[in-house]
Enzyme design. Structure first.
Site, PDB file in Angstrom:
ATOM      1  CG  ASN A   1     -25.324   3.541 -17.756  1.00 14.60           C
ATOM      2  OD1 ASN A   1     -25.097   3.729 -18.942  1.00 14.60           O
ATOM      3  ND2 ASN A   1     -24.556   2.789 -16.998  1.00 14.60           N
ATOM      4  CB  CYS A   2     -31.363   5.543 -18.209  1.00 13.09           C
ATOM      5  SG  CYS A   2     -33.075   6.013 -17.988  1.00 13.09           S
TER       6      CYS A   2
END
Length: 80
Positions: free
Chosen positions: A16-17
């Site tokens: 994820n970011c």
């Protein structure tokens, strides 16, 4: 589908970011000028982040596509 043959592949599946873009930055650094990188990601924010990354740093986003929640990107590293 595309006929691009990448010089390297970055599999950021499950990350994820900001991890996919951080890994992308490192992979692009290791790629020769003009080299082609294929990125595989599952984080929907990459649809926004990867095009911005390419635009900001001058790399060419040749193609992007989505298939059942998997995002694919083909990036050509800018010439030095």
């Amino acid at each position: 589908m595309t006929d691009f043959t990448p010089d390297a592949v970055l599999d950021a599946t499950g990350l994820n970011c900001p991890e996919p873009v951080m890994m992308l930055h490192q992979h692009v650094r290791n790629l020769a000028a003009g080299g082609l990188l294929k990125v595989i990601a599952t984080d929907p924010s990459t649809r926004r982040d990867i095009p911005k990354f390419c635009n900001f740093l001058g790399h060419e986003l040749l193609q992007q596509q989505e298939d059942a929640g998997t995002f694919l990107y083909w990036i050509r590293k800018k010439a030095d």
